[in-house]
Design a protein around this motif. Structure first.
Motif, PDB file in Angstrom:
ATOM      1  N   LEU A 179      -0.437   2.881  -2.975  1.00 38.71           N
ATOM      2  CA  LEU A 179       0.452   2.002  -2.218  1.00 38.71           C
ATOM      3  C   LEU A 179       1.885   2.205  -2.683  1.00 38.71           C
ATOM      4  O   LEU A 179       2.183   2.092  -3.867  1.00 38.71           O
ATOM      5  CB  LEU A 179       0.037   0.544  -2.421  1.00 38.71           C
ATOM      6  CG  LEU A 179      -1.400   0.196  -2.033  1.00 38.71           C
ATOM      7  CD1 LEU A 179      -1.766  -1.197  -2.515  1.00 38.71           C
ATOM      8  CD2 LEU A 179      -1.582   0.320  -0.540  1.00 38.71           C
ATOM      9  N   ILE A 224      -6.133   1.215  -8.191  1.00 37.55           N
ATOM     10  CA  ILE A 224      -4.975   0.989  -7.322  1.00 37.55           C
ATOM     11  C   ILE A 224      -3.743   1.533  -8.019  1.00 37.55           C
ATOM     12  O   ILE A 224      -3.459   1.181  -9.168  1.00 37.55           O
ATOM     13  CB  ILE A 224      -4.791  -0.500  -7.003  1.00 37.55           C
ATOM     14  CG1 ILE A 224      -6.001  -1.005  -6.216  1.00 37.55           C
ATOM     15  CG2 ILE A 224      -3.502  -0.723  -6.228  1.00 37.55           C
ATOM     16  CD1 ILE A 224      -5.983  -2.470  -5.916  1.00 37.55           C
ATOM     17  N   TYR A 237       0.147   1.503  -7.531  1.00 37.97           N
ATOM     18  CA  TYR A 237       1.172   0.805  -6.771  1.00 37.97           C
ATOM     19  C   TYR A 237       2.538   1.252  -7.277  1.00 37.97           C
ATOM     20  O   TYR A 237       2.873   1.055  -8.434  1.00 37.97           O
ATOM     21  CB  TYR A 237       1.042  -0.725  -6.911  1.00 37.97           C
ATOM     22  CG  TYR A 237       1.884  -1.442  -5.889  1.00 37.97           C
ATOM     23  CD1 TYR A 237       1.331  -1.841  -4.685  1.00 37.97           C
ATOM     24  CD2 TYR A 237       3.232  -1.683  -6.109  1.00 37.97           C
ATOM     25  CE1 TYR A 237       2.109  -2.474  -3.727  1.00 37.97           C
ATOM     26  CE2 TYR A 237       4.010  -2.310  -5.153  1.00 37.97           C
ATOM     27  CZ  TYR A 237       3.448  -2.703  -3.962  1.00 37.97           C
ATOM     28  OH  TYR A 237       4.218  -3.310  -3.019  1.00 37.97           O
ATOM     29  N   THR A 268       6.612   0.901  -6.994  1.00 37.97           N
ATOM     30  CA  THR A 268       7.600  -0.055  -6.502  1.00 37.97           C
ATOM     31  C   THR A 268       8.931   0.120  -7.218  1.00 37.97           C
ATOM     32  O   THR A 268       8.988   0.585  -8.348  1.00 37.97           O
ATOM     33  CB  THR A 268       7.110  -1.513  -6.663  1.00 37.97           C
ATOM     34  OG1 THR A 268       8.044  -2.375  -6.018  1.00 37.97           O
ATOM     35  CG2 THR A 268       6.965  -1.901  -8.119  1.00 37.97           C
TER      36      THR A 268
END
Length: 73
Positions: A9, A39, A41, A43
């Motif tokens: 993500l 996961i 992630y 950012t």
């Protein structure tokens, strides 16, 4: 068959309001706990980073944080 998947993500929660962010992070952490999924992630948002770091405290052995700021880990 016991399949463990993964999610990549890239700031997927960036445009969510702050209450929904916390709820979605909770669900992602629960996915890790209940299914063994991984996961990743990515950012640039400090708020999301801090949410993941605080909420992932329930999975200390399975959580790793890598930061690019000043070589922090």
């Amino acid at each position: 068959l016991n399949f463990h998947g993964f999610l990549l993500l890239d700031d997927a929660l960036q445009n969510s309001d702050w209450d929904r962010r916390a709820n979605m992070v909770d669900h992602l952490v629960e996915l890790v706990r209940s299914s063994g999924w991984q996961i990743f992630y990515f950012t640039m948002d400090d708020h999301l980073r801090d949410l993941f770091r605080s909420k992932a405290a329930v999975i200390p052995d399975d959580f790793q944080y890598y930061g690019l700021e000043n070589g922090a880990a």
